[in-house]
Design an enzyme around this catalytic site. Structure first.
Site, PDB file in Angstrom:
ATOM      1  N   GLU A  84       0.836  -1.214   0.000  1.00 34.27           N
ATOM      2  CA  GLU A  84       0.000   0.000   0.000  1.00 34.27           C
ATOM      3  C   GLU A  84       0.872   1.267   0.000  1.00 34.27           C
ATOM      4  OE1 GLU A  84      -2.287  -1.633   3.331  1.00 34.27           O
ATOM      5  OE2 GLU A  84      -4.114  -1.282   2.176  1.00 34.27           O
ATOM      6  N   GLU A  95      -3.714  -9.644   3.983  1.00 36.84           N
ATOM      7  CA  GLU A  95      -4.480  -9.345   5.193  1.00 36.84           C
ATOM      8  C   GLU A  95      -5.559 -10.375   5.495  1.00 36.84           C
ATOM      9  OE1 GLU A  95      -3.459  -7.158   2.962  1.00 36.84           O
ATOM     10  OE2 GLU A  95      -2.831  -5.285   3.918  1.00 36.84           O
TER      11      GLU A  95
HETATM   12  N1  3HC Z   1       4.598  -7.348  11.770  1.00 38.35           N
HETATM   13  C1  3HC Z   1       5.324  -7.719  12.822  1.00 38.35           C
HETATM   14  N2  3HC Z   1       6.221  -8.737  12.803  1.00 38.35           N
HETATM   15  C2  3HC Z   1       6.380  -9.395  11.643  1.00 38.35           C
HETATM   16  C3  3HC Z   1       5.653  -9.062  10.483  1.00 38.35           C
HETATM   17  C4  3HC Z   1       4.721  -7.989  10.564  1.00 38.35           C
HETATM   18  N3  3HC Z   1       4.015  -7.605   9.507  1.00 38.35           N
HETATM   19  N4  3HC Z   1       6.019  -9.898   9.487  1.00 38.35           N
HETATM   20  C5  3HC Z   1       6.937 -10.717  10.004  1.00 38.35           C
HETATM   21  N5  3HC Z   1       7.160 -10.408  11.304  1.00 38.35           N
HETATM   22  C6  3HC Z   1       8.128 -11.037  12.208  1.00 38.35           C
HETATM   23  C7  3HC Z   1       7.807 -12.494  12.477  1.00 38.35           C
HETATM   24  O1  3HC Z   1       6.899 -12.622  13.542  1.00 38.35           O
HETATM   25  C8  3HC Z   1       9.176 -13.058  12.809  1.00 38.35           C
HETATM   26  O2  3HC Z   1       9.439 -12.719  14.143  1.00 38.35           O
HETATM   27  P1  3HC Z   1      10.314 -13.709  15.091  1.00 38.35           P
HETATM   28  O3  3HC Z   1      11.633 -13.823  14.402  1.00 38.35           O
HETATM   29  O4  3HC Z   1      10.332 -13.007  16.372  1.00 38.35           O
HETATM   30  O5  3HC Z   1       9.559 -15.006  15.101  1.00 38.35           O
HETATM   31  C9  3HC Z   1      10.113 -12.241  11.922  1.00 38.35           C
HETATM   32  O6  3HC Z   1       9.383 -11.074  11.545  1.00 38.35           O
HETATM   33  C10 3HC Z   1      10.542 -12.966  10.654  1.00 38.35           C
HETATM   34  O7  3HC Z   1       9.380 -13.475  10.019  1.00 38.35           O
HETATM   35  P2  3HC Z   1       9.361 -14.961   9.417  1.00 38.35           P
HETATM   36  O8  3HC Z   1       9.997 -15.901  10.361  1.00 38.35           O
HETATM   37  O9  3HC Z   1       7.970 -15.217   8.985  1.00 38.35           O
HETATM   38  O10 3HC Z   1      10.331 -14.773   8.164  1.00 38.35           O
HETATM   39  P3  3HC Z   1      10.159 -15.295   6.681  1.00 38.35           P
HETATM   40  O11 3HC Z   1      11.323 -14.811   5.928  1.00 38.35           O
HETATM   41  O12 3HC Z   1       9.834 -16.755   6.680  1.00 38.35           O
HETATM   42  O13 3HC Z   1       8.850 -14.569   6.108  1.00 38.35           O
HETATM   43  C11 3HC Z   1       7.389 -12.713   5.630  1.00 38.35           C
HETATM   44  C12 3HC Z   1       8.826 -13.183   5.995  1.00 38.35           C
HETATM   45  C13 3HC Z   1       7.034 -13.233   4.227  1.00 38.35           C
HETATM   46  C14 3HC Z   1       7.389 -11.229   5.658  1.00 38.35           C
HETATM   47  C15 3HC Z   1       6.402 -13.324   6.634  1.00 38.35           C
HETATM   48  O14 3HC Z   1       6.851 -13.037   7.946  1.00 38.35           O
HETATM   49  C16 3HC Z   1       5.020 -12.767   6.514  1.00 38.35           C
HETATM   50  O15 3HC Z   1       4.234 -13.257   5.714  1.00 38.35           O
HETATM   51  N6  3HC Z   1       4.666 -11.743   7.327  1.00 38.35           N
HETATM   52  C17 3HC Z   1       3.340 -11.215   7.414  1.00 38.35           C
HETATM   53  C18 3HC Z   1       3.019 -10.335   6.257  1.00 38.35           C
HETATM   54  C19 3HC Z   1       1.647  -9.736   6.404  1.00 38.35           C
HETATM   55  O16 3HC Z   1       0.694 -10.421   6.747  1.00 38.35           O
HETATM   56  N7  3HC Z   1       1.532  -8.448   6.122  1.00 38.35           N
HETATM   57  C20 3HC Z   1       0.294  -7.756   6.218  1.00 38.35           C
HETATM   58  C21 3HC Z   1       0.169  -7.178   7.567  1.00 38.35           C
HETATM   59  S1  3HC Z   1      -1.442  -6.468   7.845  1.00 38.35           S
HETATM   60  C22 3HC Z   1      -1.370  -4.963   7.086  1.00 38.35           C
HETATM   61  O17 3HC Z   1      -0.395  -4.635   6.483  1.00 38.35           O
HETATM   62  C23 3HC Z   1      -2.560  -4.102   7.282  1.00 38.35           C
HETATM   63  C24 3HC Z   1      -2.567  -2.928   6.383  1.00 38.35           C
HETATM   64  O18 3HC Z   1      -3.349  -3.213   5.253  1.00 38.35           O
HETATM   65  C25 3HC Z   1      -3.136  -1.735   7.084  1.00 38.35           C
END
Ligand code: 3HC
Ligand code: NAI
Length: 698
Positions: free
Chosen positions: A105, A125
């Site tokens: 976004e 999301e």
């Molecule tokens: N917020 C906070 N922490 C996050 C995060 C996020 N969005 N994304 C990842 N992390 C943290 C994980 O909890 C993890 O923490 P830890 O080491 O303490 O366990 C660390 O970052 C590393 O993450 P992964 O172990 O999952 O690492 P990968 O390399 O396997 O994957 C990733 C990385 C693809 C970014 C995966 O973490 C992921 O899919 N994250 C979530 C992405 C997501 O859902 N984004 C949308 C958020 S909602 C939003 O944006 C709302 C908006 O529209 C207003």
């Protein structure tokens, strides 16, 4: 300015570098830093363009999920993105790694977007029970069209740079360093006299039939509501101007933020990551594993061998005879052809695996050099003891010896070897090359580095691994036995298997317990019942023998064409088997039970109460270290709906005191089965939740 954003001048271009490892989540400090950075660039005389680039693994992984459920903090992400978009300077996003959710976004609020070829974007999301909440539902349709935007949002899938380029999300793809690429692109744009532009100012594409799409999306989502609300949020773009659409999106986003589904899915997100981090294994190095031995090439052995081969490991599979070995090879080949058909491996990899990575043998000496051996022979203690004696004889010192037993005592198996410290359970689920769950069963004598090796192997095979202690059925099958027993009691008392399956599928389970039993094979439960009867059943326990009669007649479920259902018209056509209800009615009559009516709500309530009660015993006895270990076991191995977070998260949400009083109520009629778990009573007395225990163990 916040230390999460570095500000630098390169001639007339200001660079805002995001430094919020590991994945540049858009926390309050990052949002504030970007806001201040844009202000600073606009006030910085001579600056004509701004580049936003992420340091480390990603552009942005999205909003900071840890802030969800707490009061939102200024500056809000939609306002920040509006601020960026409104800047008179040219704002360029240079993307690498992932740009997800709020991260994409932000990019859509920038005026121009460049990305490296390996970049991936998405709006995931829905996997958190939400919709995009910072303009994604308003900007992406304007850029990519409604159908493509809906596909990206409702599936939450990531798409690669090339497809994102085709959809207009990325302007330029260029290999190299993201910061250097971004600077060169911004320079090019300035030199070409490019001007500010804004996705929010693009015209809307043609509308679609919103109600039909909402209905179809809801029906596809198996009880999860957020995908369908993406449709309503896009629809809102057509009801007024851009700001009105943003307001509508924000309202849906915050409404969903209050739902139990959002709580369940965020619990699942963090638990999935926490489950493999065991405090006791911190700093313990796993043993090296490259050569695997598998004993027994039936359903499970062939699946485990397939999983190992697909992960690039060499496998020696041992069977009882050359004929059994050939049959095992056939099963593995068929699994691998499936993987090839689905594009999981290339034709080259396929022939390499079958060429030399897999060796089928009948002689134990071939396992002398194996680093880890997994036994998957018949579920019979005597057979397993013979196998482990052989392994003890031939395996090199330090080799890890594992059993895939579903229920048997790993301590007893370990004690038959001269090296119990090297023995553990590695309990895979069927089909083992598909199912994500692995229970790492740590026995009394298992050495810490052997347990760590179990987790490392799970990771290498792409599994979600959960630590379990030794008991009958470990975490998952022990809890399954209890809720299956509860379902059998309801059948004795008047419910039908079909009503129970339907009620639980409506609750969100992928399949009801009787359809699952047909899939797994009714002979498995039959063998367990026979073993338990031989060991001696407590006289206070209710027994149901009607299912044995099905098995005695040779009906083992899908594999024989008949079980609770009749599969004559194919595995998906679940027609009730007409032999089943008469067997149940005869059993009720024999036990002198007058059947009563059950409504679906009572079925779910009793079934879930039995599951939670047993799960609380499993945690209380230390078989599962934390409630989240149970939640992830049920989610990844037993078809529990992800949007409910797991049985213990569900219990927290519905309220532990109400559940305990239900259990006590049911116990009046059957105090043996419904004995309340001491841990559940303790939590209720202390006014605490299962999640409090997760945080303590943290
Ligand atoms: N917020 C906070 N922490 C996050 C995060 C996020 N969005 N994304 C990842 N992390 C943290 C994980 O909890 C993890 O923490 P830890 O080491 O303490 O366990 C660390 O970052 C590393 O993450 P992964 O172990 O999952 O690492 P990968 O390399 O396997 O994957 C990733 C990385 C693809 C970014 C995966 O973490 C992921 O899919 N994250 C979530 C992405 C997501 O859902 N984004 C949308 C958020 S909602 C939003 O944006 C709302 C908006 O529209 C207003
Ligand atoms: P299966 O009957 O399909 O396969 C067992 C295989 O072991 C057969 O191919 C047999 O020839 C071979 N075998 C038997 N004794 C042997 C010996 N002494 N040496 C070498 N090979 C021998 O059984 P399945 O379903 O694969 O189960 C295997 C184990 O996995 C059991 O302990 C079972 O409880 C467990 N398990 C089964 C699951 C399932 O869904 N089927 C799920 C998880 C665990």
């Amino acid at each position: 300015m916040s230390d999460k954003i570095a500000y630098a001048r390169h001639g007339d271009i200001a660079v805002l570098t995001v430094k919020n490892p590991p994945v540049n989540a858009l926390s309050q400090a990052v949002r504030q830093g970007l806001w201040d950075g844009i202000n600073k660039a606009e006030a910085d005389t001579g600056v004509r363009a701004v580049l936003i680039v992420g340091e480390g693994r990603a552009f942005f992984a999205g909003a900071d999920i840890k802030e969800f459920g707490k009061p939102p903090l200024d500056p809000h992400l939609p306002d920040l993105i509006r601020r960026i978009e409104a800047s008179p300077l040219i704002v360029v996003a240079s993307m690498h790694g992932v740009s997800l959710g709020g991260g994409l976004e932000v990019a859509l609020g920038c005026h121009y977007r460049i990305a490296v070829p390996s970049a991936r974007v998405g709006l995931p999301e829905v996997h958190l029970g939400l919709i995009p909440g910072a303009g994604g539902t308003q900007r992406l349709p304007r850029l990519a069209g409604v159908d493509a935007a809906l596909d990206v949002m409702t599936t939450g899938r990531q798409i690669g740079a090339a497809q994102a380029h085709d959809l207009g999300i990325i302007d330029v793809i260029k290999d190299g360093d993201p910061a250097e690429n971004g600077l060169a692109y911004a320079r090019e744009l300035l030199d070409a006299g490019a001007t500010r532009r804004a996705v929010s100012e693009l015209p809307l594409p043609a509308p679609i039939d919103w109600d039909a799409t909402f209905g179809a999306t809801l029906a596809r989502s198996k009880g999860q509501i957020s995908p369908a609300w993406c449709v309503r949020a896009i629809e809102a773009a057509y009801a007024g101007d851009f700001d009105a659409g943003m307001k509508a999106e924000r309202k849906i986003f915050f409404d969903l933020m209050q739902t139990d589904q959002r709580k369940g899915m965020i619990h699942a997100f963090f638990s999935e990551r926490a489950v493999g981090n065991l405090p006791e294994l911190k700093g313990v190095a796993p043993r090296e594993v490259s050569r695997i031995g598998v004993i027994g090439g039936g359903t499970m052995g062939a699946g485990i061998a397939t999983a190992a081969l697909l992960s690039g490991l060499n496998v020696h599979l041992l069977e009882m005879s050359p004929e059994a070995g050939e049959a095992a090879r056939g099963r593995i080949e068929s699994n691998l052809s499936g993987a090839l058909r689905r594009g999981k491996i290339s034709p080259d990899q396929h022939s390499k695996i079958l060429g030399d990575a897999l060796q089928v043998v009948t002689d134990y000496d071939a396992l002398a050099e194996a680093d880890l051996v997994i036994e998957a022979v018949f579920e019979d203690m005597a057979v397993k003891k013979v196998v482990f004696a052989e392994l003890d004889r031939v395996c090199k010192p330090g080799a890890v010896l594992a059993s895939n037993t579903s229920y048997l005592d790993i301590n007893e198996i370990a004690a038959t070897t001269s090296r119990p410290g090297d023995v553990l359970g590695l309990h895979f689920f069927s089909p083992a090359h598909v199912m994500k769950l692995l229970e790492v069963v740590v026995a009394d004598a298992t050495a810490p580095d052997v347990a760590a090796t179990g987790f490392a192997l799970g990771k290498a095979l792409g599994k979600t691994s959960v630590r379990a202690g030794v008991c009958d059925g470990f975490i998952g099958n022990r809890i399954l036995s209890t809720y299956r027993t509860c379902a059998d009691h309801m059948i004795l008392d008047g419910a039908s298997p079909y009503q129970i399956d339907a009620a639980l599928e409506a609750f969100g389970f992928a399949m009801g317990p009787f359809a699952v039993a047909d899939l797994a094979g009714l002979d498995i439960g039959w063998a367990v019942r026979k073993r338990k009867r031989a060991e001696g059943i407590d006289p206070r326990a209710r027994d149901a023998a009607y299912a044995d009669k099905l098995c005695e007649d040779g009906h083992f479920g899908q594999k024989t064409g008949k079980g609770y259902y009749d599969y004559a018209a194919g595995p998906k056509a679940r027609v009730p088997n007409p032999d089943v209800m008469p067997l149940i009615e005869a059993e009720r009559a024999a036990q002198g039970i007058t059947p009563r009516d059950f409504d679906d709500e009572e079925i779910v309530r009793r079934y879930m109460a039995s599951m939670v009660n047993e799960a609380a015993k499993v945690v209380g006895e230390g078989i599962a270290r934390r409630p989240l270990d149970v939640d992830m076991t049920l989610l990844f191995g037993y078809g529990f709906p992800r949007y409910r977070g797991g049985p213990l998260k569900w219990a927290d949400i519905v309220g532990l005191d109400g559940l305990l009083s239900d259990i006590k109520g049911y116990a009046e009629a059957d105090p043996y089965f419904w004995a309340p778990a001491p841990l559940l009573e303790k939590l209720v007395a202390e006014g605490r939740t299962f999640d409090d225990l997760n945080k303590e163990e943290g």
